[in-house]
Design a protein around this motif. Structure first.
Motif, PDB file in Angstrom:
ATOM      1  N   THR A   7      -4.822  -1.925  -2.470  1.00 42.03           N
ATOM      2  CA  THR A   7      -4.834  -2.893  -1.725  1.00 42.03           C
ATOM      3  C   THR A   7      -5.211  -4.443  -1.676  1.00 42.03           C
ATOM      4  O   THR A   7      -5.883  -4.655  -1.465  1.00 42.03           O
TER       5      THR A   7
ATOM      6  N   THR B 252      -8.442   7.564   0.806  1.00 47.22           N
ATOM      7  CA  THR B 252      -7.957   6.056   0.438  1.00 47.22           C
ATOM      8  C   THR B 252      -9.097   5.557   0.022  1.00 47.22           C
ATOM      9  O   THR B 252      -9.241   4.363  -0.647  1.00 47.22           O
TER      10      THR B 252
ATOM     11  N   SER C 249      -7.044   3.028   8.225  1.00 45.46           N
ATOM     12  CA  SER C 249      -8.628   2.861   6.903  1.00 45.46           C
ATOM     13  C   SER C 249      -9.023   1.944   5.919  1.00 45.46           C
ATOM     14  O   SER C 249      -9.517   1.804   5.341  1.00 45.46           O
ATOM     15  N   VAL C 250      -7.647   1.016   5.982  1.00 52.62           N
ATOM     16  CA  VAL C 250      -7.464   0.040   5.216  1.00 52.62           C
ATOM     17  C   VAL C 250      -8.371  -1.598   5.623  1.00 52.62           C
ATOM     18  O   VAL C 250      -8.204  -1.710   6.846  1.00 52.62           O
ATOM     19  N   ARG C 251      -9.359  -2.003   5.077  1.00 49.69           N
ATOM     20  CA  ARG C 251      -9.893  -3.326   6.036  1.00 49.69           C
ATOM     21  C   ARG C 251      -9.220  -4.221   5.652  1.00 49.69           C
ATOM     22  O   ARG C 251      -8.172  -4.595   5.610  1.00 49.69           O
TER      23      ARG C 251
ATOM     24  N   LEU D  63       1.155  -1.281   0.002  1.00 52.77           N
ATOM     25  CA  LEU D  63      -0.144  -0.006  -0.017  1.00 52.77           C
ATOM     26  C   LEU D  63       0.451   1.060   0.577  1.00 52.77           C
ATOM     27  O   LEU D  63       0.757   2.267  -0.662  1.00 52.77           O
TER      28      LEU D  63
ATOM     29  N   ILE E 241      -4.118  -7.220   5.224  1.00 48.23           N
ATOM     30  CA  ILE E 241      -5.125  -5.602   4.298  1.00 48.23           C
ATOM     31  C   ILE E 241      -4.376  -6.225   2.959  1.00 48.23           C
ATOM     32  O   ILE E 241      -3.405  -6.936   2.502  1.00 48.23           O
TER      33      ILE E 241
ATOM     34  N   LEU F  66      -7.551   5.121  -4.507  1.00 48.07           N
ATOM     35  CA  LEU F  66      -6.357   3.654  -4.153  1.00 48.07           C
ATOM     36  C   LEU F  66      -6.164   3.741  -5.434  1.00 48.07           C
ATOM     37  O   LEU F  66      -6.911   3.024  -6.703  1.00 48.07           O
TER      38      LEU F  66
END
Length: 323
Positions: free
Chosen positions: A323, A315, A257-259, A125, A271, A318
């Motif tokens: 991601t 984000t 902020s990424v799952r 990322l 992630i 992206l």
């Protein structure tokens, strides 16, 4: 439980930039990658890596995609013999100075409350937010698999005084910067950055006087040119540069902020679409758990950036594959 941060290891001492503060740990330089197998045995390499795992719990080894095959084989041999699922070998297409910046960012984040799996998969990322390139005196031998060199640019590179600005990541780009009154414009970051530059056998005036203002760099700092840079860029007439997010709070917010998901094979958090430790791909969306359930490294063992408003990159858009 492991009180020390996850170890960030590199295959070259030139990839270790100075720590910006007293909280950021240094990187471990893997002697098994630096030294020849004839002078550094497999037993020594095993001891070195085993010691890192025992002290830190997990090791993330950053290895450039351009590394010689023997280096890569040695890293995988050590991981295989140790039969350890706590060692992640993360390959990167970043040029040397950009990879050094990525290593620094991971070192900064290693003292936060991210689990080892999230930290390792964050490398991919973060790479999309590092603008790494070089001012070059010649592109005649530049690897066209990295940056597209047109026949016209190839011919112009033989003219005396010709210089080119090349961007390797996040999107390859090449422009001419001298002669004919042409203005060079490289795609600029859309967020606040710190610009590092490392002079080779070219003056850095264009980087510091033209590129830095155009990119609105908040800070411009000179670094030592990695020895590998001349081979990567195929010339010693260069000034390598890398612009990246310097603020740990912004980096923290970006990764947060990424799952997150749990790897269905080794159980580590991740992630993105692949586990950095076991390389298992993430199952299709319908087979994933609704919420992540695992936190391998408790927050009590990590330092967390102070709370407060920060301006993080967007984000929601992206780059493809980030991601």
């Amino acid at each position: 439980m492991y009180a020390l941060p996850t170890a960030i290891a590199v295959t070259d001492p030139d990839l270790v930039l100075p720590s910006p503060d007293r909280h950021t740990p240094s990187a471990a330089v893997l002697q098994s990658a630096v030294r020849s197998p004839r002078t550094y045995s497999l037993d020594q390499a095993l001891t070195e890596t085993h010691t890192l795992v025992e002290h830190h719990g997990y090791v993330i080894a950053l290895c450039p995609s351009s590394a010689p095959a023997p280096v890569v084989r040695r890293l995988h041999a050590v991981r295989s013999v140790l039969e350890s699922d706590r060692i992640a070998i993360v390959r990167s297409d970043l040029p040397p100075l950009g990879l050094a910046v990525l290593a620094l960012q991971l070192r900064q984040l290693s003292v936060c409350d991210f689990s080892p799996g999230v930290l390792a998969s964050a490398a991919r990322l973060l790479s999309h937010y590092i603008y790494a390139g070089a001012l070059l005196g010649s592109v005649a031998r530049l690897d066209r698999g990295r940056i597209d060199v047109t026949l016209e640019s190839h011919a112009k590179s033989w003219l005396p005084g010709s210089q080119f600005a090349a961007l390797a990541t996040p999107s390859p780009e090449l422009v001419k910067v001298t002669g004919g009154g042409e203005e060079a414009e490289l795609a600029a970051p859309g967020f606040a950055t710190r610009l590092l530059y490392a002079p080779g056998r070219l003056a850095p005036d264009w980087v510091t006087g033209t590129l830095a203002p155009a990119w609105k760099a908040q800070d411009v700092t000179e670094a030592r040119l990695p020895a590998e840079s001349e081979r990567w860029w195929a010339t010693g007439r260069l000034v390598e540069f890398a612009a990246a997010i310097p603020d740990i709070s912004v980096l923290y917010q970006l990764v947060s902020s990424v799952r997150r998901d749990d790897c269905h094979w080794c159980g580590l958090e991740l992630i993105g679409d692949r586990c950095a430790f076991c390389a298992a791909p993430l199952p299709p969306p319908g087979e994933r758990p609704a919420q992540p359930t695992r936190t391998l490294v408790p927050a009590s063992h990590r330092l967390r950036p102070a709370a407060g408003p920060v301006s993080a990159p967007d984000t929601t858009a992206l780059p493809r594959g980030a991601t």
